[in-house]
Each structure stands twice: as structure tokens, then as C-alpha cells.
Design a protein around this motif. Sequence first.
Motif, PDB file in Angstrom:
ATOM      1  N   VAL A   9      52.980-118.369 -56.324  1.00  0.00           N
ATOM      2  CA  VAL A   9      52.579-117.108 -56.946  1.00  0.00           C
ATOM      3  C   VAL A   9      51.186-116.719 -56.464  1.00  0.00           C
ATOM      4  O   VAL A   9      50.901-115.553 -56.189  1.00  0.00           O
ATOM      5  N   SER A  10      50.307-117.693 -56.327  1.00  0.00           N
ATOM      6  CA  SER A  10      48.957-117.427 -55.828  1.00  0.00           C
ATOM      7  C   SER A  10      49.003-116.883 -54.406  1.00  0.00           C
ATOM      8  O   SER A  10      48.246-115.974 -54.041  1.00  0.00           O
ATOM      9  N   GLN A  11      49.927-117.406 -53.606  1.00  0.00           N
ATOM     10  CA  GLN A  11      50.082-116.903 -52.239  1.00  0.00           C
ATOM     11  C   GLN A  11      50.568-115.459 -52.231  1.00  0.00           C
ATOM     12  O   GLN A  11      50.134-114.644 -51.415  1.00  0.00           O
ATOM     13  N   VAL A  12      51.481-115.157 -53.151  1.00  0.00           N
ATOM     14  CA  VAL A  12      51.970-113.778 -53.266  1.00  0.00           C
ATOM     15  C   VAL A  12      50.823-112.857 -53.660  1.00  0.00           C
ATOM     16  O   VAL A  12      50.657-111.763 -53.095  1.00  0.00           O
ATOM     17  N   ARG A  13      49.998-113.276 -54.623  1.00  0.00           N
ATOM     18  CA  ARG A  13      48.863-112.462 -55.058  1.00  0.00           C
ATOM     19  C   ARG A  13      47.867-112.271 -53.907  1.00  0.00           C
ATOM     20  O   ARG A  13      47.323-111.173 -53.726  1.00  0.00           O
ATOM     21  N   GLN A  28      56.023-107.971 -45.290  1.00  0.00           N
ATOM     22  CA  GLN A  28      54.749-108.632 -45.004  1.00  0.00           C
ATOM     23  C   GLN A  28      54.370-109.593 -46.126  1.00  0.00           C
ATOM     24  O   GLN A  28      53.897-110.712 -45.873  1.00  0.00           O
ATOM     25  N   ILE A  29      54.597-109.164 -47.375  1.00  0.00           N
ATOM     26  CA  ILE A  29      54.306-110.044 -48.517  1.00  0.00           C
ATOM     27  C   ILE A  29      55.178-111.302 -48.426  1.00  0.00           C
ATOM     28  O   ILE A  29      54.696-112.426 -48.599  1.00  0.00           O
ATOM     29  N   ALA A  30      56.455-111.121 -48.149  1.00  0.00           N
ATOM     30  CA  ALA A  30      57.379-112.257 -48.053  1.00  0.00           C
ATOM     31  C   ALA A  30      56.983-113.185 -46.913  1.00  0.00           C
ATOM     32  O   ALA A  30      57.081-114.412 -47.021  1.00  0.00           O
TER      33      ALA A  30
END
Length: 457
Positions: free
Chosen positions: A397-401, A355-357
Amino acid sequence: MSMELKKAIEQISKDRGIDRDLLIDTLEEAVRSSVVRKYGENQDIEVGFNEETGEMEVYLFKVVTEDVEDPNTEISLEEAIEHDPGVVLDDEIGFKLNVEDLGRIAAQSAKQVIIQRMRDAEQEIIYEEYKDRKGEIVSGIVQRRDRMGWIINLGRTEALLPKEEQIPKERFKRGDRVQAFIVEVRKEGRGPQVIVSRSHPDYMASLFKREVPEVDDNTVQIMGIARDPGSRAKVAVLSRDRDVDPVGACVGIRGSRIQNIVQELRGERIDIVVWSPEIATYAAHALSPALISRIAVDEDDKLLEVIVPDDQLTLAIGRKGQNVKLASKLLGWKIDIYTESRYNELNVGREKLDQIASVAEIPIERFFQAGLENPEQVALATDEELEEKLKLTPAKVSQVRAAINFLGLAPKADEAEEAAVEPEESAAPDEETITEAKAEIRVDAEPPAPEEPASDD
């Protein structure tokens, strides 16, 4: 005296199995070689075996000429008329030579040629006999041992049982009778060399064919064999007749058939499994006696993820991994085995990581390659680590966070604060603290008591 040669030819042909015509040709060639050695290579010589008299006849031919330039190949008309009054110029006249006059050296040379030709002929016969017997079981007497392996006397020839084709820990002594499987017949300068094996999978297949009539007549077909020679094997079978049980046919009444094979292979345990065109069903059979919960099939990588109950893991893997290794070899697929609890744990983590990916639009394989195998590891990683390991821009990285926060996987405030605070230099521990720490280290360092391995049966 003349008929003794004929009798000798008949006897040698019978005893050695050498074709009579081939033997006569060999004798003629040997005599020709001796005549050439004595009279020279430029002579016109004809050698033949007289069936009526039983003699080797040698004739030296010369051409009739007026002027003799080479007395070895030519003869004058006057001299030729003395032998044959009807001769004319350019005729060929033959002179019979006495074979007994060839001399000791020529006779010895002829003997060597005869021996060599007979040996070559015998070796050719042996090669022709054994080259078509590849795949057969042969029986012989252990003769000796050399650096290559054991030499086994098969009667007319010898066979080599190389070290790598032996059953491990199997011992022989001179005079032992042993069975083996012909895997190769080589044609070498010193004669044909028969290579045999006792560890080859096809040897076991041949034993089943010999002991089980249903295998011999192809009612039961052997679909695959995987062996750990001398220890354990798995044999996949399929019945062409639905009224015939393939496992029962191979085992026999009270195990009589399978026991004969096990005894020949020095106690090698054999699992008979039913072959199936469905790889998942086939794998479940191959991993017996373990019980299988479910199997996930990856056709592209030929990978099977096998899930077993927690108490079946040891049985599925087998002693020293033997059960799963043989099953993998039999199937030709890679096998990963998980307990149900471990699989569920990994599966939940993978779903969240997926889901994160997906939210961050990053391939999930990139996380695995970076060593981030679960969402907790991603959540605890710093922005700098994510940029470096995942090769991401600050925006990514912001999207991952954002994905981590959305899924509720962000570390708690106290955990983040604890991870961010640098450890302070602690004061020197007192003696009591040191003693307690040493005690804890000793306990942790002790290896856990080995669990009793579950039986593979």
C-alpha cells in the motif's frame, strides 16, 4: 379378368411412380400373408405372378412319404401318384390353390397389406427424392396451420414451416403461394417430413444465387451472412475477378437484383459489404454506413475496440443496437464502440493506472477486478480499502501511495480533509428550503428528451 390385374399394376406404377417389380413383390407378399392366415404358418407355400396370364399363382407343396405324420406338409405315395404318376418317395409335389377361395377375411387382409406396402413404397420414394434436395428453394401452397407451424403443400408431399423458421410478423392465409428453403428432411414413421425455413441465412444466399448470375457461377462469392429476419441483414461478398465489382453485381442496374430479394423477404433491408482478410478493414466495411476513425484488434480475445467520431456513434450502433450486433455476428468477433473523446479519456486514465501498477509491481487487472478503474479512485481510497480490495500488505500500500504522489495524483488537502470529516447532524430545514429541494428533485427526475435517432442509411 386375369389381365385386369396386370393392367392395374402398370397403371399404379405409372401414376404413383412406384417401381413395377416392387409392386409385384408387394402383391405376392400380400397373397402369401392371406394364404398363411387361412391354411396355417407351417405350410410350404410359394406365390408368384405369371406375366403371361396376368394371374397370381399360389402353390402348396407337400413331401411324399410312406407314413404321413403331418397332412399339412406330407402326402402318401399312393395319393401322390394319383396327381403325378412319376412321383417317388421324398419328392415334393405342388398343388395349385385357387386364390378366389381364400375368403373375405383373407382378401381384406391382403388388401390392407397391399395398401400399407404401397404407402411405405411411396414414402420411401418421396424421402429419396427430397433427401438430396436439402439446400434448395421450393415453392408450395399454404395448406393449414397447426401447433408446430404452417403446413405447405409441395405437391407429392407436405412441408413444415416451423414458427422459429418464419420471418417475424409475416402472416399467411390458406391458399397463399410461398417460397422456402429446405433445411432438413426427416424419415419418420408416418412418412418423410420436409422442414423448410424463411429466416435461415442460407435462404438469402440461395436467393442471391438465383438472382445474381455472378454469384451462381462463383465469380462473386458470398463470404458470410448475418440476418435479423424481416428487418435487416448484412452480406459479405468477394469478387474472384478484379474487373467485377461484387457490390454492383449484387445490387444490379438501378437496384433491380437486390430489390427482387428484398421483395421476397418482405422488405428486409440488405447491406452489401466487401469482405477482406484484414479483420480491421472487414470490420470497417461491416459497420457501414458509419465512419470509423480507427480499430484496435485483440487477437487473443477476438475483440475489436472501434473508435468513431462523436457524431457517428448513433449510426455505428444503429437502432436498438442492430448495426453493431449484425456486424459482430458477421465477423464472429466481439465489438466495443467508443467515441473519440470517450476513448481518449479512458486511455489517459488507463495509462496512469498502468504506471501506478507498474511502480507498485501489481497486475493492472487486479485494479479492474476491485472496481478501481481510474487513478482518481485509487487515490481517494483509504489504506484499509486498498488492503482489502487489492489484497495488499501495508508495505505494498505504501508503494501504491508513493506511485500516486510521484505522478501527482494525490488528493488535495482540502479534498482529503473534506472526505475525512464526518458530516454533522444538520438542523431541521425550514419550509422554503424543503420547497427548493423538491423543485430540484423534480427537474432531475425528468427523463431527458429522446434524441432523434440518426438514420442507418
